[in-house]
Motif scaffolding. Structure first.
Motif, PDB file in Angstrom:
ATOM      1  N   PHE A  72      35.099  -0.840  -1.864  1.00  0.00           N
ATOM      2  CA  PHE A  72      35.626   0.143  -0.916  1.00  0.00           C
ATOM      3  C   PHE A  72      37.152   0.230  -0.926  1.00  0.00           C
ATOM      4  CE2 PHE A  72      36.838   1.595   3.365  1.00  0.00           C
ATOM      5  CZ  PHE A  72      36.158   2.801   3.412  1.00  0.00           C
ATOM      6  N   PRO A  75      39.430   2.462  -4.324  1.00  0.00           N
ATOM      7  CA  PRO A  75      39.854   3.868  -4.336  1.00  0.00           C
ATOM      8  C   PRO A  75      41.064   4.132  -3.438  1.00  0.00           C
ATOM      9  CG  PRO A  75      37.480   3.728  -4.085  1.00  0.00           C
ATOM     10  CD  PRO A  75      38.007   2.346  -3.927  1.00  0.00           C
ATOM     11  N   TYR A  99      38.958   9.004 -13.178  1.00  0.00           N
ATOM     12  CA  TYR A  99      37.709   9.557 -12.665  1.00  0.00           C
ATOM     13  C   TYR A  99      36.749  10.048 -13.741  1.00  0.00           C
ATOM     14  CZ  TYR A  99      39.784  14.352 -12.775  1.00  0.00           C
ATOM     15  OH  TYR A  99      40.378  15.536 -13.137  1.00  0.00           O
ATOM     16  N   TYR A 102      33.086   8.601 -13.838  1.00  0.00           N
ATOM     17  CA  TYR A 102      32.133   9.119 -12.853  1.00  0.00           C
ATOM     18  C   TYR A 102      31.176  10.127 -13.476  1.00  0.00           C
ATOM     19  CZ  TYR A 102      30.380  11.336  -8.585  1.00  0.00           C
ATOM     20  OH  TYR A 102      29.571  11.836  -7.598  1.00  0.00           O
ATOM     21  N   SER A 157      32.959   4.659 -10.150  1.00  0.00           N
ATOM     22  CA  SER A 157      33.148   5.552  -8.998  1.00  0.00           C
ATOM     23  C   SER A 157      34.524   5.489  -8.348  1.00  0.00           C
ATOM     24  CB  SER A 157      32.094   5.239  -7.930  1.00  0.00           C
ATOM     25  OG  SER A 157      32.255   3.915  -7.437  1.00  0.00           O
ATOM     26  N   SER A 161      36.259   8.593  -6.219  1.00  0.00           N
ATOM     27  CA  SER A 161      36.397   8.394  -4.775  1.00  0.00           C
ATOM     28  C   SER A 161      37.852   8.468  -4.336  1.00  0.00           C
ATOM     29  CB  SER A 161      35.801   7.041  -4.371  1.00  0.00           C
ATOM     30  OG  SER A 161      34.426   6.979  -4.683  1.00  0.00           O
ATOM     31  N   ILE A 164      39.301  11.750  -2.814  1.00  0.00           N
ATOM     32  CA  ILE A 164      39.147  12.033  -1.382  1.00  0.00           C
ATOM     33  C   ILE A 164      40.354  11.514  -0.614  1.00  0.00           C
ATOM     34  CG2 ILE A 164      37.730  11.584   0.670  1.00  0.00           C
ATOM     35  CD1 ILE A 164      35.339  11.295  -1.247  1.00  0.00           C
ATOM     36  N   TYR A 165      40.767  10.290  -0.924  1.00  0.00           N
ATOM     37  CA  TYR A 165      41.909   9.698  -0.220  1.00  0.00           C
ATOM     38  C   TYR A 165      43.221  10.356  -0.638  1.00  0.00           C
ATOM     39  CZ  TYR A 165      38.423   6.182   0.880  1.00  0.00           C
ATOM     40  OH  TYR A 165      37.287   5.542   1.318  1.00  0.00           O
ATOM     41  N   MET A 206      34.669   7.531   5.750  1.00  0.00           N
ATOM     42  CA  MET A 206      34.034   7.053   4.523  1.00  0.00           C
ATOM     43  C   MET A 206      33.355   5.710   4.738  1.00  0.00           C
ATOM     44  SD  MET A 206      34.424   9.438   2.372  1.00  0.00           S
ATOM     45  CE  MET A 206      33.814   8.585   0.928  1.00  0.00           C
ATOM     46  N   ASN A 210      29.398   4.912   4.240  1.00  0.00           N
ATOM     47  CA  ASN A 210      28.967   3.819   3.358  1.00  0.00           C
ATOM     48  C   ASN A 210      27.996   2.881   4.058  1.00  0.00           C
ATOM     49  OD1 ASN A 210      30.395   3.298   0.482  1.00  0.00           O
ATOM     50  ND2 ASN A 210      31.718   4.545   1.762  1.00  0.00           N
TER      51      ASN A 210
END
Length: 285
Positions: A72, A75, A99, A102, A157, A161, A164-165, A206, A210
């Motif tokens: 977690f 990312p 990425y 992915y 991943s 991911s 998004i951040y 997120m 999760n």
């Protein structure tokens, strides 16, 4: 404009929930749901009394805990690193490289892992042997499976991911950084008092999402990597459902296990959302 999405969710997300009735039946393909005999909570009781139940729960939860603890934050750190890169060309290249995994098929990822970690021809073991270390049988020793699974998950991943951040970072007003610099804040203080607080709502959301998959796992990857010699650490609820439902044709039992996973996931998301709303007013609803 919303009607196509509404229809899609109605047909493929909500209507299939009707099939959960199977978990309370001795389902017969010929008779169908309407004609199958009812057995009540028989499948749930059998599942909880199953001698493999403790192992399945332990493996499933541990794999997800490993993913949260180690996977977690990665990312988030990647997004922060991308945000600090000032060369636009270099930033785009590194983002693309990060990425790309992915979009690689899970079958290909599993094949890469099996090839690289082979005890005879694998690159990793060849390197270890040069250091004088004996070859490691990664897919025959149960103790290595969680490490391999978690590492592959992060590699595949983390970059995607991070987008998004990174999007959350883009939404932070530049005026906040300018005000922080005027007040004498250095790069670390800007990160601490501007960047992280700006990302926090996204991080919380997120994290809650999760938690909803704590009793799930990457079923395809595990199926491709595991074997009976490492069931001790690799066998999870999803693989158990696969064997019971598709191999043993015990559809009612398999549906009951899936129902249990869904209920636990809902409870975890609801509880985490409630706590988050009480603590920092950030929540899904």
């Amino acid at each position: 404009m919303f009607i196509p999405a509404l229809i899609w969710y109605a047909l493929f997300a909500y209507w299939p929930m009707y099939g959960l009735i199977i978990s309370f039946q001795k389902y017969n393909i010929v008779k169908g749901i309407a004609g199958s005999d009812w057995v009540g909570l028989k499948h749930f009781i059998a599942f909880f009394k199953d001698p493999f139940f403790p192992r399945l729960m332990r493996n499933t939860i541990l794999l997800n805990v490993y993913g949260l603890v180690f996977g977690f934050p990665i990312p988030i750190l990647l997004a922060l690193c991308f945000n600090e890169i000032r060369n636009v060309v270099f930033k785009r290249i590194t983002q693309t490289i990060s990425y790309l995994p992915y979009f690689i098929s899970t079958v290909v990822v599993a094949g890469i892992a099996l090839t690289f970690l082979s005890p005879t021809t694998g690159v990793i073991n060849a390197f270890l042997e040069r250091l004088g270390v004996d070859a490691i049988h990664f897919f025959q020793e149960p103790g290595w499976f969680r490490t391999v699974y978690t590492t592959l998950g992060i590699w595949q991943s983390a970059g995607f991911s991070a987008i998004i951040y990174f999007a959350a970072l883009s939404g932070i007003s530049p005026e906040l950084y300018e005000a922080a610099r005027i007040d004498g804040a250095n790069r670390f203080n800007q990160l601490r008092y501007v960047t992280l607080p700006g990302m926090m709502p996204t991080i919380v959301i997120m994290f809650i999402l999760n938690l909803g998959s704590m009793l799930g796992a990457d079923f395809q990857k595990i199926i491709l990597l595991y074997n009976p010699t490492i069931y001790e650490t690799a066998d999870v609820l999803n693989t158990y459902v696969y064997r019971k439902g598709l191999i043993d044709f015990n559809y009612g039992f398999a549906t009951a296990v899936g129902f249990f996973q869904g209920v636990v996931g809902f409870v975890l998301v609801y509880a985490a959302n409630w706590i988050s709303r009480k603590v920092n007013e950030t929540s899904l609803w």
